[in-house]
Design an enzyme around this catalytic site. Structure first.
Site, short mmCIF file in Angstrom:
data_model
loop_
_atom_site.label_atom_id
_atom_site.label_comp_id
_atom_site.label_asym_id
_atom_site.label_seq_id
_atom_site.Cartn_x
_atom_site.Cartn_y
_atom_site.Cartn_z
N GLY A 238 0.83 -1.20 0.00
CA GLY A 238 0.00 0.00 0.00
C GLY A 238 0.86 1.24 0.00
O GLY A 238 2.06 1.18 -0.29
N ASN A 239 0.25 2.36 0.29
CA ASN A 239 1.02 3.60 0.40
C ASN A 239 0.39 4.48 1.46
O ASN A 239 -0.63 4.12 2.04
CB ASN A 239 1.13 4.29 -0.96
CG ASN A 239 -0.22 4.65 -1.53
OD1 ASN A 239 -0.94 5.47 -0.97
ND2 ASN A 239 -0.60 3.99 -2.63
#
Ligand code: CTP
Length: 451
Positions: free
Chosen positions: A233-234
């Site tokens: 993810g980020n």
């Protein structure tokens, strides 16, 4: 007041309950672009297709929708319109409205104003093909045209709301405008005095400058599965994209918010599509973009995705883990490459595209990103700076455009940044419409839209 073929004129736009009633918002814009002061009347069934708010905000006059309602100053709304309008244009006009008018049944404001006026009346019917050719409709239209002297802008052939193809689509909007211009001809202006016309409502331009615009906004970070439990993810929280969606809704746009992982509340209005991965986002964009006027791509899209996500949880017993990643397509660049073809038919105007660039340590790469992606605006920020970037309520951005203008904004709330971005989008859309009109092709003149 803008100079145009209808400068100084008051035009009353009557809208009745056809599926094409949404086009009346665009017709209002075109009449206004010709310099007309426009006041809108809605039949009761029209209000079920389009809300009065859009029309009131754009026309700056209260919308007349109830024949029994009085104006705030006690005057009778449809009589004020009948006595002051230079022309009444009914678009779209349903089969029911034509029948009521042919028989003088003044049960709604549009027929009531038409009955009470000595101004020319222009009628643009829209309906199913069989309704248009029914002898009742044929004789009602003949009565309006031949006995009452109304101008009838005949519907066109094309795909209809029923799924069939036939004659019944509302005529092209510029043709309706031309008919109004011809109908008022060289007549003197009936009521130049504002006091004799319908009252004016004040609306700050930002409250309404996106009315009738369809805007797609992406927000949040995508998650690329490694296995059923883990993902790449980020740090995006979706705050910036959701702020743009909130602001666009407040300014009257019809918003589709494509939300990946977000940590903030989503707007209760607007259409929300939830996605997880870059591939899911790509699919949602493919569905949403054909009708869009603009795309604001605030989502943090994964640039890489695991090549072969495991369908079972990967156990630590295997020791280390090496993931092979493949690049994801640049979604914004893909849409930009479609250009004018991203709409739903030939001649469709290209949507205005806004990208974001999250940089660390300076914005030197931003102009090249704008060019490489082929977009209209790039909102660049240095996420390593204090007060900017992920999870903050503020942002310091620089907005770059195709023409080479670089607008470095001070630190401000994400909502204010959102409004600054939308100021540019609204201006770009107005410029696009003006250019299309000059070229004789209005963005609404699209094949394949329902009548
Ligand atoms: N974007 C996209 N598709 C991707 C990656 C990013 O559409 N696969 C969009 C983002 O939503 C954003 C813009 O492209 O609006 C810029 O993203 P950014 O990560 O800053 O740029 P990249 O193109 O990924 O370039 P780089 O990795 O070199 O920074």
């Amino acid at each position: 007041m803008r100079e145009g073929r209808l400068s100084g004129r008051l035009i009353a736009l009557g809208v009745t309950g056809s599926i094409s009633a949404y086009k009346a918002v665009e017709l209002l814009r075109l009449l206004t672009a010709e310099g007309a002061d426009v006041v809108v009347m809605l039949s009761p069934s029209a209000t079920r297709f389009v809300g009065p708010l859009s029309f009131a905000a754009l026309s700056r006059h209260p919308v007349e929708s109830d024949v029994l309602d009085l104006l705030p100053d006690g005057r009778i709304g449809h009589i004020v319109i009948a006595d002051s309008a230079d022309a009444i244009v009914v678009a779209p006009a349903t089969a029911h409205w034509l029948a009521a008018m042919a028989n003088g049944l003044s049960g709604d404001v549009v027929t009531a104003a038409a009955l009470a006026t000595s101004a020319p009346v222009v009628v643009a019917p829209a309906m199913d093909g069989d309704m248009w050719t029914h002898p009742a409709t044929v004789s009602n239209v003949a009565r309006l045209r031949d006995d009452f002297g109304y101008t009838v802008v005949a519907p066109e052939s094309g795909p209809l709301a029923s799924g069939q193809t036939g004659v019944g689509r509302l005529a092209e909007l510029p043709a309706i405008v031309d008919a109004v211009v011809a109908a008022v001809g060289g007549r003197p202006i009936r009521q130049a005095s504002a006091a004799a016309r319908p009252p004016v409502v004040d609306a700050a331009p930002r409250d309404a400058d996106l009315v009738g615009r369809r805007i797609v906004i992406t927000a949040g970070g995508t998650r690329e599965p490694i296995d059923p439990v883990r993902y790449i993810g980020n740090r995006s929280t979706g705050k910036m994209g959701v702020a743009v969606a909130d602001a666009a809704i407040a300014r009257g746009a019809a918003v589709t918010l494509i939300a990946a992982a977000v940590e903030v509340a989503l707007p209760p209005e607007g259409h929300v599509v939830r996605v997880e991965t870059a591939a899911g986002l790509r699919e949602a964009l493919r569905d949403a973009m054909p009708l869009a006027d603009a795309l604001v791509m605030a989502a943090a899209v994964a640039d890489f995705t695991p090549m072969a996500p495991s369908d079972r949880k990967i156990s630590r017993a295997g020791g280390g883990l090496t993931l092979e990643l493949s690049p994801t397509p640049d979604l914004l660049a893909e849409i930009a490459a479609l250009g004018a073809g991203s709409g739903d038919g030939p001649g469709t105007a290209a949507p205005i595209l806004v990208g974001f660039a999250a940089e660390t340590g300076g914005l030197e790469r931003a102009p090249e990103k704008l060019r490489a992606k082929g977009i209209d605006l790039l909102v660049a920020n240095d996420v390593s700076e204090a007060g900017s970037g992920f999870g903050t309520d503020t942002n310091r951005v620089t907005i770059l455009d195709r023409g080479g203008t670089v607008d470095a904004l001070p630190l401000m709330t994400k909502r204010e940044v959102a409004d600054r971005i939308l100021d540019r989008v609204a201006r770009a859309l107005d410029a696009r419409d003006a250019a299309a009109q000059t070229a004789g092709m209005h963005p609404d003149m699209q094949e394949g839209r329902p009548a």
